[in-house]
Design a protein around this motif. Structure first.
Motif, PDB file in Angstrom:
ATOM      1  N   TYR A  42       0.810  -1.212   0.000  1.00 39.10           N
ATOM      2  CA  TYR A  42       0.000   0.000   0.000  1.00 39.10           C
ATOM      3  C   TYR A  42       0.847   1.267   0.000  1.00 39.10           C
ATOM      4  CZ  TYR A  42      -3.780  -3.194   1.041  1.00 39.10           C
ATOM      5  OH  TYR A  42      -4.699  -4.226   0.987  1.00 39.10           O
ATOM      6  N   GLY A  43       2.160   1.125  -0.197  1.00 42.80           N
ATOM      7  CA  GLY A  43       3.035   2.286  -0.309  1.00 42.80           C
ATOM      8  C   GLY A  43       3.750   2.680   0.964  1.00 42.80           C
ATOM      9  N   TRP A  44       3.666   1.872   1.992  1.00 43.63           N
ATOM     10  CA  TRP A  44       4.298   2.205   3.266  1.00 43.63           C
ATOM     11  C   TRP A  44       5.602   1.434   3.446  1.00 43.63           C
ATOM     12  CZ3 TRP A  44       2.522   6.005   6.316  1.00 43.63           C
ATOM     13  CH2 TRP A  44       1.232   6.459   6.086  1.00 43.63           C
ATOM     14  N   THR A  45       6.634   2.116   3.917  1.00 43.16           N
ATOM     15  CA  THR A  45       7.851   1.471   4.357  1.00 43.16           C
ATOM     16  C   THR A  45       7.624   1.068   5.806  1.00 43.16           C
ATOM     17  OG1 THR A  45       9.257   2.730   2.864  1.00 43.16           O
ATOM     18  CG2 THR A  45      10.310   1.823   4.823  1.00 43.16           C
ATOM     19  N   SER A  46       7.905  -0.175   6.151  1.00 45.64           N
ATOM     20  CA  SER A  46       7.610  -0.682   7.490  1.00 45.64           C
ATOM     21  C   SER A  46       8.875  -0.919   8.293  1.00 45.64           C
ATOM     22  CB  SER A  46       6.861  -2.013   7.398  1.00 45.64           C
ATOM     23  OG  SER A  46       5.689  -1.869   6.670  1.00 45.64           O
ATOM     24  N   LEU A  47       8.821  -0.541   9.557  1.00 49.77           N
ATOM     25  CA  LEU A  47       9.874  -0.847  10.514  1.00 49.77           C
ATOM     26  C   LEU A  47       9.217  -1.494  11.725  1.00 49.77           C
ATOM     27  CD1 LEU A  47      12.029   2.393  10.498  1.00 49.77           C
ATOM     28  CD2 LEU A  47      12.754   0.134   9.801  1.00 49.77           C
TER      29      LEU A  47
END
Length: 71
Positions: A42-47
């Protein structure tokens, strides 16, 4: 420890920081796992960050309270 996953859409929306509950491993909770696996689509970079265990937090608070006050 942290897990990092880049967005895959080409249109970045931002960075999502995912924190599990205290005393829980990164993939122990279904919600944490699902967010980490799907947000990049969905376009999010996850940490995903690990939380310290409760005994480690208590010890850190004790150590901090034992430090002399700064002038």
């Amino acid at each position: 420890m942290a897990l990092h996953k880049e967005e895959t859409t080409g249109i970045p929306k931002g960075i999502a920081f995912i924190l599990p509950d205290i005393n829980q491993s990164i993939f122990r909770q279904a919600v944490t796992t699902a967010l980490y696996k799907d947000l990049d689509n969905y376009g999010w970079t996850s940490l995903v960050l690990t939380m310290p265990s409760l005994p480690e937090l208590k010890q850190a608070w004790v150590n901090e309270s034992e430090k002399p006050a700064r002038k």
